[in-house]
Design an enzyme around this catalytic site. Structure first.
Site, short mmCIF file in Angstrom:
data_model
loop_
_atom_site.label_atom_id
_atom_site.label_comp_id
_atom_site.label_asym_id
_atom_site.label_seq_id
_atom_site.Cartn_x
_atom_site.Cartn_y
_atom_site.Cartn_z
N ARG A 145 25.74 63.12 -14.98
CA ARG A 145 25.56 63.17 -13.53
C ARG A 145 25.58 64.62 -13.05
O ARG A 145 26.04 65.52 -13.75
CB ARG A 145 26.70 62.40 -12.84
N LYS A 169 33.45 59.71 -13.40
CA LYS A 169 34.12 59.19 -12.21
C LYS A 169 35.58 58.88 -12.52
O LYS A 169 35.91 58.41 -13.60
CB LYS A 169 33.41 57.92 -11.72
N HIS A 236 19.61 62.80 -10.46
CA HIS A 236 19.84 61.40 -10.82
C HIS A 236 18.57 60.75 -11.37
O HIS A 236 18.66 59.81 -12.16
CB HIS A 236 20.36 60.62 -9.61
N ARG A 239 18.69 61.31 -14.94
CA ARG A 239 19.65 60.37 -15.55
C ARG A 239 18.97 59.01 -15.76
O ARG A 239 19.10 58.39 -16.82
CB ARG A 239 20.88 60.24 -14.65
#
Length: 290
Positions: A145, A169, A236, A239
């Site tokens: 990320r 996260k 993103h 990703r």
């Protein structure tokens, strides 16, 4: 109690800055609605019909269903917290149902376009060019990320083992494998990176400072604009591209889940839809009865 809840997210749940900001925004909006509509200054005193009234008002304003669902999720988490703290006896969110939303497939760049992007003449051989190539190859070659890239430090690299350590996260740690070519590129970048810099941050700006999210976003947009017409040209998207290309080439979905650092398989399964769409196109183009 909103302040206590936000502190809970920050210090106990260790939620990301973006997540905390989203909850704060949603709950502040809800509190303002209660004060304006019902002259109620504490959400602990809100009844179920008041919550439903707020959701209806958002729908009447034309807000996107996915955005409304996020606010419903914020309310559920908040009132779950209040109930555990015994600040409320009943959870008023039980009457709320998520709105139906149209599933949006993740955007990704085609393989041929990515091959064009990494042609030898795309990037210069000086620090800036090698740094930019490192940014693009890290995002596409490891699927990390934006926040994970920004926080990468030199000590997180294990070039002999061809792995990088990533903190995702809620500070969840994972080890991601990288290709030999990416490991070699990182070695080249480190030789150009000024060793006297006092920051351990891996990616630096031209002035030797730690990179920041907008810097990465601008870099990605600059290079993707040369190879794709996608409206989204963000980290993103790279990703999504990483995950989609892995799946298209036969990678196991559970393995992709671990590589991406997803908490559950449901978050990873969205990439199967892209593969199904690709199969449909192949069928339409090739089958006589299509």
């Amino acid at each position: 109690m909103i302040t206590s809840f936000i502190d809970f997210l920050k210090f106990e749940k260790r939620a990301s800055v973006h997540t905390v900001k989203s909850y704060q925004t949603d709950l502040d909006q809800f509190q303002k609605y209660l004060l304006f509509q019902y002259e109620l200054d504490k959400p602990e005193g809100a009844k179920a019909p008041m919550l439903r009234s707020w959701i209806v008002s958002l729908m009447e304003e034309g807000m996107n269903p996915s955005s409304i669902n996020r606010k419903i999720a914020s309310l559920r988490t908040f009132y779950g917290f209040l109930k555990r703290k015994k600040a409320v006896s009943q959870d008023p969110t039980k009457i709320l149902s998520a709105l139906k939303t149209r599933k949006k497939l993740p955007a990704f760049v085609e393989e041929k376009s990515m091959e064009t992007l990494f042609m030898p003449d795309t990037f210069t051989d000086d620090f800036e060019g090698v740094r930019d190539r490192t940014i693009m190859e890290l995002l596409y070659g490891s699927g990390i990320r934006l926040s994970e890239l920004v926080s990468l430090e030199i000590k997180d690299l294990n070039l002999p083992a061809r792995t990088i350590r990533v903190f995702g996260k809620r500070s969840k740690e994972r080890v991601v494998p990288i290709s030999t070519s990416l490991a070699n590129l990182l070695f080249q970048y480190l030789t150009l990176r000024a060793p006297e810099e006092d920051t351990e941050c891996l990616i630096l700006t031209n002035s030797g400072k730690a990179v920041y999210p907008v810097f990465i976003q601008r870099t990605v947009e600059k290079y993707l604009s040369a190879v794709t017409t996608l409206s989204q040209k963000s980290p993103h998207v790279l990703r999504h591209t990483y995950a989609t290309h892995l799946l298209n080439r036969g990678a196991d979905l559970n393995a992709i889940k671990e590589l991406l650092g997803h908490a559950n398989l449901a978050a990873t399964q969205i990439y199967t839809h892209n593969s199904i769409e690709k199969l449909k196109k192949t069928h339409q183009q090739a089958h006589p009865k299509a």
